[in-house]
Design a protein around this motif. Structure first.
Motif, PDB file in Angstrom:
ATOM      1  N   LEU A  92       6.072  15.064   7.646  1.00  0.00           N
ATOM      2  CA  LEU A  92       5.576  13.766   8.084  1.00  0.00           C
ATOM      3  C   LEU A  92       6.320  12.613   7.428  1.00  0.00           C
ATOM      4  O   LEU A  92       6.654  11.612   8.087  1.00  0.00           O
ATOM      5  CB  LEU A  92       4.071  13.667   7.799  1.00  0.00           C
ATOM      6  CG  LEU A  92       3.161  14.538   8.672  1.00  0.00           C
ATOM      7  CD1 LEU A  92       1.701  14.297   8.309  1.00  0.00           C
ATOM      8  CD2 LEU A  92       3.399  14.233  10.150  1.00  0.00           C
ATOM      9  N   LEU A  93       6.552  12.729   6.130  1.00  0.00           N
ATOM     10  CA  LEU A  93       7.210  11.613   5.448  1.00  0.00           C
ATOM     11  C   LEU A  93       8.640  11.422   5.927  1.00  0.00           C
ATOM     12  O   LEU A  93       9.143  10.294   5.976  1.00  0.00           O
ATOM     13  CB  LEU A  93       7.192  11.852   3.936  1.00  0.00           C
ATOM     14  CG  LEU A  93       5.813  11.765   3.272  1.00  0.00           C
ATOM     15  CD1 LEU A  93       5.912  12.033   1.782  1.00  0.00           C
ATOM     16  CD2 LEU A  93       5.172  10.405   3.531  1.00  0.00           C
ATOM     17  N   SER A  94       9.287  12.499   6.281  1.00  0.00           N
ATOM     18  CA  SER A  94      10.643  12.340   6.829  1.00  0.00           C
ATOM     19  C   SER A  94      10.616  11.646   8.190  1.00  0.00           C
ATOM     20  O   SER A  94      11.587  11.002   8.588  1.00  0.00           O
ATOM     21  CB  SER A  94      11.304  13.713   6.957  1.00  0.00           C
ATOM     22  OG  SER A  94      10.554  14.549   7.833  1.00  0.00           O
ATOM     23  N   SER A  95       9.461  11.760   8.873  1.00  0.00           N
ATOM     24  CA  SER A  95       9.357  11.109  10.183  1.00  0.00           C
ATOM     25  C   SER A  95       8.983   9.644  10.064  1.00  0.00           C
ATOM     26  O   SER A  95       9.430   8.812  10.880  1.00  0.00           O
ATOM     27  CB  SER A  95       8.313  11.839  11.046  1.00  0.00           C
ATOM     28  OG  SER A  95       8.664  13.195  11.205  1.00  0.00           O
ATOM     29  N   VAL A  96       8.140   9.277   9.068  1.00  0.00           N
ATOM     30  CA  VAL A  96       7.676   7.894   8.948  1.00  0.00           C
ATOM     31  C   VAL A  96       8.472   7.097   7.920  1.00  0.00           C
ATOM     32  O   VAL A  96       8.236   5.888   7.769  1.00  0.00           O
ATOM     33  CB  VAL A  96       6.185   7.865   8.554  1.00  0.00           C
ATOM     34  CG1 VAL A  96       5.349   8.573   9.595  1.00  0.00           C
ATOM     35  CG2 VAL A  96       5.967   8.471   7.175  1.00  0.00           C
ATOM     36  N   LEU A  97       9.378   7.739   7.234  1.00  0.00           N
ATOM     37  CA  LEU A  97      10.150   7.003   6.223  1.00  0.00           C
ATOM     38  C   LEU A  97      10.973   5.860   6.814  1.00  0.00           C
ATOM     39  O   LEU A  97      11.093   4.791   6.182  1.00  0.00           O
ATOM     40  CB  LEU A  97      11.058   7.980   5.469  1.00  0.00           C
ATOM     41  CG  LEU A  97      11.712   7.446   4.191  1.00  0.00           C
ATOM     42  CD1 LEU A  97      10.637   7.005   3.182  1.00  0.00           C
ATOM     43  CD2 LEU A  97      12.632   8.486   3.562  1.00  0.00           C
ATOM     44  N   PRO A  98      11.550   6.002   8.009  1.00  0.00           N
ATOM     45  CA  PRO A  98      12.260   4.845   8.581  1.00  0.00           C
ATOM     46  C   PRO A  98      11.360   3.645   8.859  1.00  0.00           C
ATOM     47  O   PRO A  98      11.863   2.519   9.016  1.00  0.00           O
ATOM     48  CB  PRO A  98      12.842   5.406   9.880  1.00  0.00           C
ATOM     49  CG  PRO A  98      12.966   6.864   9.653  1.00  0.00           C
ATOM     50  CD  PRO A  98      11.788   7.219   8.799  1.00  0.00           C
ATOM     51  N   LEU A  99      10.034   3.820   8.897  1.00  0.00           N
ATOM     52  CA  LEU A  99       9.135   2.703   9.172  1.00  0.00           C
ATOM     53  C   LEU A  99       8.902   1.822   7.949  1.00  0.00           C
ATOM     54  O   LEU A  99       8.297   0.753   8.073  1.00  0.00           O
ATOM     55  CB  LEU A  99       7.778   3.228   9.671  1.00  0.00           C
ATOM     56  CG  LEU A  99       7.827   4.054  10.969  1.00  0.00           C
ATOM     57  CD1 LEU A  99       6.433   4.536  11.328  1.00  0.00           C
ATOM     58  CD2 LEU A  99       8.436   3.221  12.102  1.00  0.00           C
ATOM     59  N   GLY A 100       9.321   2.256   6.792  1.00  0.00           N
ATOM     60  CA  GLY A 100       9.171   1.450   5.593  1.00  0.00           C
ATOM     61  C   GLY A 100       8.375   2.164   4.521  1.00  0.00           C
ATOM     62  O   GLY A 100       7.647   3.131   4.800  1.00  0.00           O
ATOM     63  N   PRO A 101       8.485   1.706   3.276  1.00  0.00           N
ATOM     64  CA  PRO A 101       7.768   2.369   2.174  1.00  0.00           C
ATOM     65  C   PRO A 101       6.252   2.213   2.286  1.00  0.00           C
ATOM     66  O   PRO A 101       5.517   3.089   1.849  1.00  0.00           O
ATOM     67  CB  PRO A 101       8.301   1.670   0.928  1.00  0.00           C
ATOM     68  CG  PRO A 101       8.846   0.362   1.406  1.00  0.00           C
ATOM     69  CD  PRO A 101       9.340   0.601   2.791  1.00  0.00           C
ATOM     70  N   ALA A 102       5.772   1.086   2.828  1.00  0.00           N
ATOM     71  CA  ALA A 102       4.324   0.906   2.943  1.00  0.00           C
ATOM     72  C   ALA A 102       3.724   1.946   3.885  1.00  0.00           C
ATOM     73  O   ALA A 102       2.664   2.543   3.601  1.00  0.00           O
ATOM     74  CB  ALA A 102       3.999  -0.498   3.446  1.00  0.00           C
ATOM     75  N   ALA A 103       4.361   2.193   5.002  1.00  0.00           N
ATOM     76  CA  ALA A 103       3.875   3.192   5.938  1.00  0.00           C
ATOM     77  C   ALA A 103       3.939   4.592   5.328  1.00  0.00           C
ATOM     78  O   ALA A 103       3.031   5.415   5.524  1.00  0.00           O
ATOM     79  CB  ALA A 103       4.680   3.144   7.228  1.00  0.00           C
ATOM     80  N   ALA A 104       4.981   4.857   4.563  1.00  0.00           N
ATOM     81  CA  ALA A 104       5.102   6.170   3.924  1.00  0.00           C
ATOM     82  C   ALA A 104       4.004   6.381   2.893  1.00  0.00           C
ATOM     83  O   ALA A 104       3.430   7.474   2.793  1.00  0.00           O
ATOM     84  CB  ALA A 104       6.476   6.306   3.277  1.00  0.00           C
TER      85      ALA A 104
END
Length: 292
Positions: free
Chosen positions: A44-56
């Protein structure tokens, strides 16, 4: 052994799981939970990491609560109190009345367990289990549950000789009308659990129940008969009489006439006769020598 009473006033004998077995089962569960958390978090984190650190960070916190709390709650609810670690060690979570746990019990255990096990490294849960007489941690206290053992090692069965054929005629003459239902219930429970009891406990219970039965029927027990075999024979005679009253006496097959058997000695009834199948020595009440 815990004595739990259900809503139907039935006493349950359940062996409570102690801290060592619960700790080993918890260790297996934690290994599985941490492994699942790491695997899912990497994906999951590899998928949402491009959205920014807050989202991660938000996804990480939600995933932590979902796996560490929601996972055990879902497993205990669907498996009726048996996680992977508890299944390996033969444990199960049950309610205080011995019934299966439901979602609310598992939710309370999981929420409080997240604090007393994860945040405190299990120290609070260990102390609470040692202090509690039934080995319950705080989650069990607030949820009204306890952890019991399902696989209880059985003790060596007490050898019981079958009653001789001549006993059937004597039992047919017994007056069972004065035996209360409570005594029949105690005899039936004893006979169903005799193989799970210790030899000394089984012997003492058999002698005590046989004494009560002899006092109720007013006829001494047949000589040389084991007390447990006497109880089993009397219970079988009662079932035979009930079956005859319900379904009628079975038709007997025609047989050739035979010589009558020799007459049995007439027993001398006494009002409170102790169970004495043999002449007892002066220093013992029943004359039996406990096995082994």
């Amino acid at each position: 052994m815990s004595r739990l009473v259900t809503g139907d006033a039935v006493v349950l004998g359940l062996q409570v799981a102690r801290l060592p077995s619960r700790a080993m089962a918890l260790a297996i569960d934690l290994v599985v939970i941490v492994g699942v958390y790491l695997l899912v978090s990497v994906v999951l984190l590899s998928s949402v990491l491009p959205l920014g650190p807050a989202a991660a960070q938000a996804v990480g916190v939600a995933l932590l609560i979902l796996v560490l709390v929601g996972g055990p709650v879902a497993v205990e609810t669907l498996s009726r109190g048996r996680s992977l670690g508890k299944l390996a060690f033969g444990l199960r979570v049950v309610r205080n009345d011995g019934g299966p746990v439901r979602f609310r019990h598992a939710l309370v255990r999981g929420a409080i367990g997240f604090v007393e096990i994860i945040f405190t490294a299990g120290s609070v849960a260990a102390i609470a289990s040692l202090v509690s007489a039934e080995g319950r941690r705080l989650g069990d206290v607030f949820a009204g549950t306890m952890v019991v053992r399902e696989r209880v090692p059985g003790s060596r069965a007490l050898p019981v000789a079958p009653p001789p054929p001549a006993v059937a005629g004597q039992l047919a003459e017994l007056d069972l009308s004065r035996v209360p239902d409570s005594l029949w219930l105690a005899v039936r429970q004893y006979l169903s659990r005799i193989r799970q009891l210790d030899q000394g406990v089984a012997w003492s219970m058999a002698v005590r129940l046989a004494d009560d039965m002899v006092a109720r029927v007013g006829t001494p027990a047949p000589p040389g008969l084991h007390p447990a075999a006497y109880l089993s024979a009397v219970a079988g005679e009662r079932q035979r009489r009930e079956a005859e009253r319900t379904f009628g006496a079975p038709a007997a097959a025609p047989v050739a006439p035979a010589a009558p058997p020799p007459p049995l000695p007439e027993p001398q009834p006494r009002p409170r006769e102790s169970y004495r199948p043999e002449a007892p020595p002066p220093e013992r009440r029943t004359g039996f020598t406990p096995p082994g």
